[in-house]
Design a protein around this motif. Structure first.
Motif, mmCIF file in Angstrom:
data_model
loop_
_atom_site.group_PDB
_atom_site.id
_atom_site.type_symbol
_atom_site.label_atom_id
_atom_site.label_comp_id
_atom_site.label_asym_id
_atom_site.label_seq_id
_atom_site.Cartn_x
_atom_site.Cartn_y
_atom_site.Cartn_z
ATOM 1 N N VAL A 14 9.727 -5.555 2.615
ATOM 2 C CA VAL A 14 8.353 -5.223 3.017
ATOM 3 C C VAL A 14 7.947 -6.031 4.246
ATOM 4 O O VAL A 14 7.261 -5.524 5.145
ATOM 5 C CB VAL A 14 7.381 -5.459 1.850
ATOM 6 N N TRP A 17 9.445 -4.355 7.167
ATOM 7 C CA TRP A 17 8.804 -3.068 7.411
ATOM 8 C C TRP A 17 7.418 -3.233 8.021
ATOM 9 O O TRP A 17 7.027 -2.503 8.940
ATOM 10 C CB TRP A 17 8.719 -2.298 6.085
ATOM 11 N N THR A 18 6.662 -4.224 7.524
ATOM 12 C CA THR A 18 5.298 -4.412 8.013
ATOM 13 C C THR A 18 5.212 -5.325 9.234
ATOM 14 O O THR A 18 4.141 -5.512 9.794
ATOM 15 C CB THR A 18 4.417 -5.020 6.903
ATOM 16 N N SER A 20 5.562 -8.520 9.182
ATOM 17 C CA SER A 20 4.811 -9.714 8.789
ATOM 18 C C SER A 20 5.752 -10.916 8.681
ATOM 19 O O SER A 20 6.585 -10.985 7.776
ATOM 20 C CB SER A 20 4.106 -9.484 7.451
ATOM 21 N N ILE A 95 0.760 -5.477 12.760
ATOM 22 C CA ILE A 95 1.164 -5.763 11.389
ATOM 23 C C ILE A 95 0.383 -4.866 10.440
ATOM 24 O O ILE A 95 -0.832 -4.689 10.597
ATOM 25 C CB ILE A 95 0.898 -7.244 11.032
ATOM 26 N N SER A 96 1.084 -4.284 9.461
ATOM 27 C CA SER A 96 0.433 -3.473 8.426
ATOM 28 C C SER A 96 -0.049 -4.403 7.320
ATOM 29 O O SER A 96 0.717 -4.800 6.431
ATOM 30 C CB SER A 96 1.417 -2.440 7.862
ATOM 31 N N PRO A 99 0.000 -3.336 2.918
ATOM 32 C CA PRO A 99 1.175 -3.640 2.082
ATOM 33 C C PRO A 99 1.443 -5.130 1.947
ATOM 34 O O PRO A 99 1.922 -5.586 0.902
ATOM 35 C CB PRO A 99 2.314 -2.926 2.830
ATOM 36 N N VAL A 100 1.147 -5.896 3.001
ATOM 37 C CA VAL A 100 1.347 -7.352 2.929
ATOM 38 C C VAL A 100 0.487 -7.950 1.827
ATOM 39 O O VAL A 100 0.942 -8.786 1.039
ATOM 40 C CB VAL A 100 1.026 -8.011 4.293
#
Length: 278
Positions: A14, A17-18, A20, A95-96, A99-100
């Motif tokens: 994750v 993907w994000t 972060s 940054i998403s 989801p973080v």
């Protein structure tokens, strides 16, 4: 260990993907925990293997070698996180945050569950207590990621992700340096940090019949297993078996040292020089 390693994989996926860095840094923090528990398990497993004519101490030092490698890897990882965090402070990254936040909140739950599982045994075992404190530290880093994610959702200020990852990297480094210092001290056969050589010598000299102690050495075989060797001079006529029994009791009860090699030496009586009269 299963909780830490499985959720670490989730955080890595994750986090990648994000985009972060804070989530990736928190995954590195979980790696510290998984490695610590893994080293403890490794020590237990190898301690059960019998010694051989070629390896008279058995395989106790495997844990220390693994700790040394683990410490070097984690130190490099923490430095990479800090360098990347400083780079992200200068260059904005998308940054998403949603989801973080979800994954960080789940990580906090995993850490609290792990702490609950370890809490009972932390009062009985130093290894378990160390793992318990590490998990609590992980809960704090997960909380830092949650705060960063909330701020990003509210303000869009993605720089807090870099700040949170920097904090986590700084949390990893002191623990890693402590691990490296302890591993190197064991490999150099230094005196264990929790023992004082002068106190041990005084305790040996305090036994009945003991006159002097020399060639005293104390070192660590592996975590929680110390060894000692010494030459002990006793007064003439002192039973060697009684002195050895008393010294072994003192070393075990007061200092927790069970593996001892003590050589008893009798003090030669002083010669009386007679000068003939003239």
């Amino acid at each position: 260990m299963v909780l830490s390693t499985s959720f670490m994989a989730v955080q890595v996926v994750v986090g990648w993907w994000t985009n972060s860095l804070a989530l990736l840094a928190d995954a590195a923090h979980l790696l510290v925990d998984a490695a610590g528990v893994g080293l403890s398990l490794l020590a237990v497993w190898f301690a059960e293997r019998p010694a051989t004519p070629e390896k008279t101490y058995g395989y106790y030092r495997v844990e220390i070698l693994a700790a040394l490698v683990n410490g070097v890897v984690l130190c490099v990882l923490a430095i990479v996180i800090l360098v990347e965090a400083s780079e992200r402070l200068r260059v904005r990254h998308e940054i998403s945050a949603g989801p973080v936040l979800v994954v960080a909140a789940a990580a906090l739950g995993v850490n609290l569950l792990a702490a609950w599982l370890l809490r009972a045994g932390s009062a009985e075992s130093l290894n378990v207590r160390g793992a318990y404190l590490e998990v609590l530290g992980d809960a704090l880093s997960s909380g830092a990621v949650i705060v960063a994610a909330v701020l990003m959702l509210l303000t869009g200020w993605t720089v807090v992700d870099a700040l949170a990852s920097g904090v986590i990297g700084l949390l990893i480094l002191p623990r890693t340096f402590a691990l490296l210092k302890q591993a190197v001290n064991v490999l150099l056969e230094g005196v264990p940090a929790h023992l004082n050589l002068a106190e041990i010598e005084d305790a040996l000299r305090g036994a009945r019949g003991v006159k002097r102690v020399h060639d005293l050495h104390v070192w660590t075989l592996t975590s929680g297993r110390e060894a000692m060797s010494a030459h002990v001079e006793v007064e003439p006529g002192t039973p060697a078996s009684r002195v050895l029994d008393e010294l072994h009791v003192v070393l075990h009860a007061r200092f927790g040292i069970d593996h001892t090699t003590i050589q008893i030496e009798n003090v030669a009586p002083a010669l009386l020089q007679i000068t003939p009269r003239s």
